[in-house]
Design a protein around this motif. Structure first.
Motif, PDB file in Angstrom:
ATOM      1  N   ASP A 182       0.800  -1.227   0.000  1.00  0.00           N
ATOM      2  CA  ASP A 182       0.000   0.000   0.000  1.00  0.00           C
ATOM      3  C   ASP A 182       0.835   1.281   0.000  1.00  0.00           C
ATOM      4  N   SER A 183       2.151   1.160  -0.357  1.00  0.00           N
ATOM      5  CA  SER A 183       2.973   2.378  -0.369  1.00  0.00           C
ATOM      6  C   SER A 183       4.065   2.293  -1.426  1.00  0.00           C
ATOM      7  N   GLY A 239      -3.862  -0.514   3.443  1.00  0.00           N
ATOM      8  CA  GLY A 239      -4.540  -0.274   2.174  1.00  0.00           C
ATOM      9  C   GLY A 239      -4.714   1.203   1.901  1.00  0.00           C
ATOM     10  N   VAL A 240      -4.627   1.575   0.617  1.00  0.00           N
ATOM     11  CA  VAL A 240      -4.828   2.974   0.240  1.00  0.00           C
ATOM     12  C   VAL A 240      -6.309   3.314   0.365  1.00  0.00           C
ATOM     13  N   VAL A 244       5.324  -1.743   8.325  1.00  0.00           N
ATOM     14  CA  VAL A 244       4.992  -2.219   6.976  1.00  0.00           C
ATOM     15  C   VAL A 244       3.957  -1.351   6.271  1.00  0.00           C
ATOM     16  N   SER A 245       3.287  -0.479   7.016  1.00  0.00           N
ATOM     17  CA  SER A 245       2.283   0.384   6.382  1.00  0.00           C
ATOM     18  C   SER A 245       2.048   1.634   7.222  1.00  0.00           C
ATOM     19  N   THR A 246       1.924   2.769   6.530  1.00  0.00           N
ATOM     20  CA  THR A 246       1.536   4.018   7.188  1.00  0.00           C
ATOM     21  C   THR A 246       0.400   4.657   6.382  1.00  0.00           C
ATOM     22  N   ALA A 247      -0.336   3.813   5.658  1.00  0.00           N
ATOM     23  CA  ALA A 247      -1.350   4.327   4.731  1.00  0.00           C
ATOM     24  C   ALA A 247      -2.511   5.015   5.447  1.00  0.00           C
ATOM     25  N   VAL A 248      -2.897   4.523   6.610  1.00  0.00           N
ATOM     26  CA  VAL A 248      -4.011   5.130   7.346  1.00  0.00           C
ATOM     27  C   VAL A 248      -3.447   6.201   8.280  1.00  0.00           C
ATOM     28  N   GLN A 284      11.223  -0.966  -1.993  1.00  0.00           N
ATOM     29  CA  GLN A 284      12.015  -1.964  -1.254  1.00  0.00           C
ATOM     30  C   GLN A 284      11.862  -3.352  -1.874  1.00  0.00           C
ATOM     31  N   ALA A 304       6.997   3.296  -0.897  1.00  0.00           N
ATOM     32  CA  ALA A 304       8.203   2.846  -0.194  1.00  0.00           C
ATOM     33  C   ALA A 304       8.300   1.320  -0.207  1.00  0.00           C
ATOM     34  N   VAL A 355       8.023   3.360   6.325  1.00  0.00           N
ATOM     35  CA  VAL A 355       7.901   1.944   5.982  1.00  0.00           C
ATOM     36  C   VAL A 355       9.307   1.358   5.882  1.00  0.00           C
TER      37      VAL A 355
END
Lengths: 280, 280
Positions: A4-5, A37-38, B156-160, A11, A7, B231
Motif C-alpha cells: 500500500d505504499s 490499504g490505500v 509495513v504500512s503508514t497508509a491510514v 524496497q 516505499a 515503511v
C-alpha cells in the motif's frame, strides 16, 4: 505480493532485482477495516503507476481484506454493498488510467458465502474455513458440526466447587474473544453459546464454557451443567479462534472416528528469521 | 509435583510405581485465586494423609500460587496478610497431625518483593522476573529499564493517517491485556503508560501504544507522538505479558549493546505429546 505504499514497492523492487526475479504486485485497497490499504480509487491509481515504474515488479491488480465485516452472514448486505462500491470505483479508475486489474483478490471466512456480491472479484481468500471455530459458527458461516479442530485436554483439578480445571490455558487456546454483541442474530443454539462469552466451549457440551484462563490452566464453568468431571477425564474444546490455536501447536492430528490417521507438523509458526537480525 | 486431589495422587502414584521412582509431592493450597488448590487447613491435612498412603509418593510439604495478588507492590499488604494467615493455619494443622511441611513453596513475580511477609516460606517461585514486561513495570515490581525482552518489528504500512502498522500482531505479542484499574497507584510515567491500555508499547517511546492487532499486524497509535514512522523502519515493542511472547517464538536472541551475542532456542513450547494421543 500486496502493498500500500511507494516505499514498500521500492524496497520490494530492490530485493526482486537483486535476486533476478519479477514479482507480481497487488495494490491494497482499504475497504473499511482501517488497517492497511490505500484510501480510495485515486490513491490506488497513483500507487499502481508507481509500481509500473519498477522493472522488477509487475502490476497484477488489486487486493483487499474486508475484516470489518463481522456481522452474521444474513446481515452482511449493507457492508458488502459498500465494499462493492469501493472496489468498483477503483477498478473503473484503473481501467480509465490504462492500468486494468487482472486479479481482484479479497474476502474472508465470515464473508466467504457472499463475496460474489462484490462484482469483479477473481479470487476469494478465506482462511479460518479450513477448520472453522466457535466464532465462525456463531456468525452463521459454518454449522456447529463443521468445527473440525478441537483441543484435547485433561481435567487436572476439581477442587473449587462449580468448576473444573483443564491443562489447556491461554498458551494452548489463545486469548481470543468472542464478541456476542457483534455476532448479531446468528443461529439459535450457537447464538446463546456465543452470548456465554469465554474462551472456548466443550464440543459435546457447548453449555460448558472456558470462563477463565491462566497460561497453562483453563477453567470450565460446570455450574450450568449436570456433568460431574473427574480428574484425569479428557475433553475436547472448540476454540473461539482456530488460527491462533494452530499457531500455538507443534502438530495437528487428523482423526477419523476414533483413529488417528495422520499427523501434520505446523511449519509456518514462530519462525526464526535470522536474516532479520543483523539489521539490529 | 503439586496436586490438590486424591485422584491426582493415585494417578501419579501409579505412574511413579510403574517407572520405579519415588515422587515428592506438595499439597496445593488455594490462597485466594480460586483456580486450583484445596480450600483450607483441614482439607490439606486430609489430602496430605492420602499422599502418605502411596508408597511411590513422598509428602514434601505445601505449595500455593498467589495469582490473585495483582495490586502494585506498595499495596499488597492486606492480600499478603490474608495469604500468610491461611498458610500459617495449614502449617499448624499439618504439624499437629504429625505431617510437618518441609517445603513451603509459593510466590509470583508481582509479589516476589514481599513474599517474606508469609512466615514459613522456604521457596519463592516467580517466573516473569527473568525478562519482566509492561505489566510488571506498571505494578512497580520492576523499573522500566529492567524490561529485558522486546519484540523487534518492522513498520509495513503508514497508509491510514495517525497510525503505523508493524509486522507483529497477536501471533507475536499475544493478546494479553494490561488492566489499568487493577494496577493501582504504581510508578508515575509507567502508570499513565498502563492507563493507555493496548497490547504493548515502544521501548524508546512508551507513549506509542499498540492499540489494535490482527494475527500478523500490530497497529501503533502515532497520534500522540511527534514520530513520523517510515515503511521499513524497525521498532522494539515491550509486550504486556512476556511469558506469552516467549511461548510464541522459536528463538530468543541475547543482545548486548548492538551485538547479538547468543541465541536461545525456546524448547518447552507447543510441545507435541504423542503419548497423550492414543487415549483419544
Amino acid at each position: 505480493m500486496m502493498l500500500d505504499s511507494a516505499a514498500a514497492a521500492a524496497q520490494l523492487a530492490e530485493v526482486a532485482a537483486e535476486i533476478g526475479r519479477t514479482v507480481d504486485v497487488l495494490v491494497e485497497l482499504d475497504v473499511g477495516m482501517r488497517r492497511t490499504g490505500v484510501a480510495d480509487a485515486d490513491a490506488a491509481v497513483t500507487l499502481a503507476r508507481e509500481v509500473t515504474e519498477h522493472a522488477a515488479l509487475r502490476l497484477a491488480g488489486i487486493g483487499f481484506y474486508p475484516g470489518h465485516v463481522r456481522a452474521s452472514v444474513s446481515e452482511q448486505g449493507p457492508s458488502l454493498a459498500q465494499v462493492a462500491r469501493q472496489v468498483d470505483a477503483a477498478l473503473e479508475a484503473l481501467a480509465h488510467a490504462g492500468l486494468p486489474a487482472e486479479t481482484v483478490s479479497g474476502g474472508s471466512t465470515p464473508a466467504a458465502w457472499r463475496m460474489h456480491e462484490v462484482t469483479g472479484l477473481t479470487e476469494v481468500r478465506p482462511g479460518t474455513y479450513v477448520y472453522n471455530d466457535r466464532v465462525t459458527a456463531a456468525l452463521g458461516a459454518c454449522e456447529w458440526d463443521e468445527c473440525a479442530l478441537t483441543v484435547l485436554a485433561t481435567v487436572v483439578s476439581t477442587a473449587v466447587p462449580g468448576q473444573a480445571v483443564i491443562d489447556a490455558g491461554s498458551k494452548t487456546l489463545g486469548r481470543e474473544p468472542i464478541d456476542a454483541a457483534r455476532v448479531g442474530s446468528a443461529l439459535g443454539a450457537v447464538e446463546s453459546n456465543a452470548a456465554a462469552g469465554g474462551w472456548g466451549v466443550l464440543l459435546d457440551q457447548p453449555e460448558v464454557v472456558v470462563t477463565r484462563m491462566s497460561e497453562e490452566h483453563g477453567i470450565l464453568d460446570t455450574s450450568r451443567s449436570d456433568w460431574r468431571p473427574r480428574v484425569g477425564e479428557q475433553v475436547r474444546v472448540v476454540p473461539n479462534h482456530v488460527c491462533y490455536v494452530v499457531a500455538l501447536s507443534d502438530v495437528v492430528y487428523g482423526v477419523r472416528r476414533d483413529v488417528v490417521e495422520t499427523r501434520w507438523p505446523v511449519a509456518a509458526r514462530g519462525r526464526e528469521e535470522p536474516s532479520a537480525v543483523p539489521a539490529w
